[in-house]
Motif scaffolding. Structure first.
Motif, short mmCIF file in Angstrom:
data_model
loop_
_atom_site.label_atom_id
_atom_site.label_comp_id
_atom_site.label_asym_id
_atom_site.label_seq_id
_atom_site.Cartn_x
_atom_site.Cartn_y
_atom_site.Cartn_z
N ALA A 150 -4.45 -33.95 45.45
CA ALA A 150 -3.81 -33.93 46.75
C ALA A 150 -2.54 -33.09 46.73
O ALA A 150 -1.97 -32.79 47.77
N LYS A 151 -2.11 -32.71 45.52
CA LYS A 151 -0.90 -31.92 45.34
C LYS A 151 -1.16 -30.87 44.27
O LYS A 151 -2.11 -30.99 43.49
N ASP A 152 -0.30 -29.88 44.21
CA ASP A 152 -0.37 -28.92 43.12
C ASP A 152 -0.05 -29.63 41.80
O ASP A 152 0.76 -30.57 41.78
N PRO A 153 -0.66 -29.19 40.70
CA PRO A 153 -0.40 -29.82 39.40
C PRO A 153 1.08 -29.90 39.01
O PRO A 153 1.50 -30.85 38.37
N ASP A 154 1.86 -28.92 39.46
CA ASP A 154 3.29 -28.95 39.11
C ASP A 154 4.08 -29.94 39.96
O ASP A 154 5.27 -30.17 39.72
N GLN A 155 3.43 -30.56 40.93
CA GLN A 155 4.08 -31.57 41.77
C GLN A 155 3.66 -32.99 41.42
O GLN A 155 4.16 -33.94 42.01
N ILE A 156 2.74 -33.12 40.48
CA ILE A 156 2.27 -34.46 40.07
C ILE A 156 3.00 -34.84 38.79
O ILE A 156 2.70 -34.34 37.71
N ILE A 157 3.98 -35.71 38.95
CA ILE A 157 4.82 -36.15 37.84
C ILE A 157 4.13 -37.31 37.14
O ILE A 157 3.57 -38.20 37.78
N LEU A 158 4.13 -37.29 35.81
CA LEU A 158 3.43 -38.31 35.04
C LEU A 158 3.94 -39.72 35.34
O LEU A 158 3.16 -40.67 35.32
N ALA A 159 5.21 -39.85 35.68
CA ALA A 159 5.75 -41.16 36.05
C ALA A 159 5.08 -41.69 37.32
O ALA A 159 4.92 -42.90 37.47
N LEU A 172 8.26 -39.77 31.07
CA LEU A 172 7.19 -39.39 31.98
C LEU A 172 7.72 -38.66 33.21
O LEU A 172 6.99 -37.86 33.81
N GLU A 173 8.96 -38.91 33.58
CA GLU A 173 9.56 -38.21 34.72
C GLU A 173 9.83 -36.74 34.41
O GLU A 173 10.03 -35.94 35.32
N GLN A 174 9.81 -36.37 33.15
CA GLN A 174 10.11 -35.01 32.73
C GLN A 174 8.89 -34.10 32.66
O GLN A 174 9.02 -32.91 32.44
N ASP A 215 2.29 -29.17 33.15
CA ASP A 215 2.81 -29.04 31.79
C ASP A 215 1.72 -29.30 30.74
O ASP A 215 1.82 -28.83 29.61
N LEU A 216 0.69 -30.03 31.10
CA LEU A 216 -0.36 -30.41 30.16
C LEU A 216 -1.59 -29.51 30.24
O LEU A 216 -2.48 -29.62 29.41
#
Length: 138
Positions: free
Chosen positions: A70-79, A126-128, A133-134
């Motif tokens: 639903a979002k770009d991968p760089d907008q999905i934070i692991l937290a 996880l917020e970082q 990133d993965l």
């Protein structure tokens, strides 16, 4: 209320599903996702349901349905993934000493404080990171 789970296995599977979806063009059905992740599709759909409710992925129902980010991968934070699927802290049970009579109250309080601090470390880490990133950089 959203049904949430506390198992780190569920977090791991949710994270892996998001990585597969990030690399997949178009919709990916739960059966294909389950095959890629070596999981049962019914089990995986429970996890995906929590990710949909959290707004991390979108679902299209029907014969040609499936899931996509639903979002770009760089907008999905692991937290955000962690928050979407957990109902108890990761560290719950790890230092569970509240019912242990062998510890003095001050020791129990110190261990409970450490448990809370550990949970904070996990969330801060996880917020970082984001899904981007993965992903493979190739």
């Amino acid at each position: 209320m959203t049904e949430k789970v506390s198992s780190i296995m569920w977090f791991s599977l949710a994270l892996q599903a998001l990585l597969v979806l990030a690399d997949h063009e178009g919709l990916c059905n739960s059966s294909k996702l389950a095959t890629k992740l070596n999981s049962e599709s019914g089990f995986l759909r429970k996890i995906l349901s929590n990710l949909v409710k959290a707004g991390l992925i979108q679902a299209k129902e029907g014969r040609d349905g499936g899931y996509s980010l639903a979002k770009d991968p760089d907008q999905i934070i692991l937290a955000d993934i962690y928050s979407a699927i957990k109902s108890e802290p990761f560290s719950k049970g790890f230092l569970d000493v509240n019912d242990k009579k062998c510890f003095q109250p001050s020791s129990r309080d110190a261990l409970c404080g450490l448990k809370n601090e550990m949970e904070s470390w996990i969330i801060q880490g996880l917020e970082q990171k984001t899904i981007a990133d993965l992903l493979s950089k190739s």
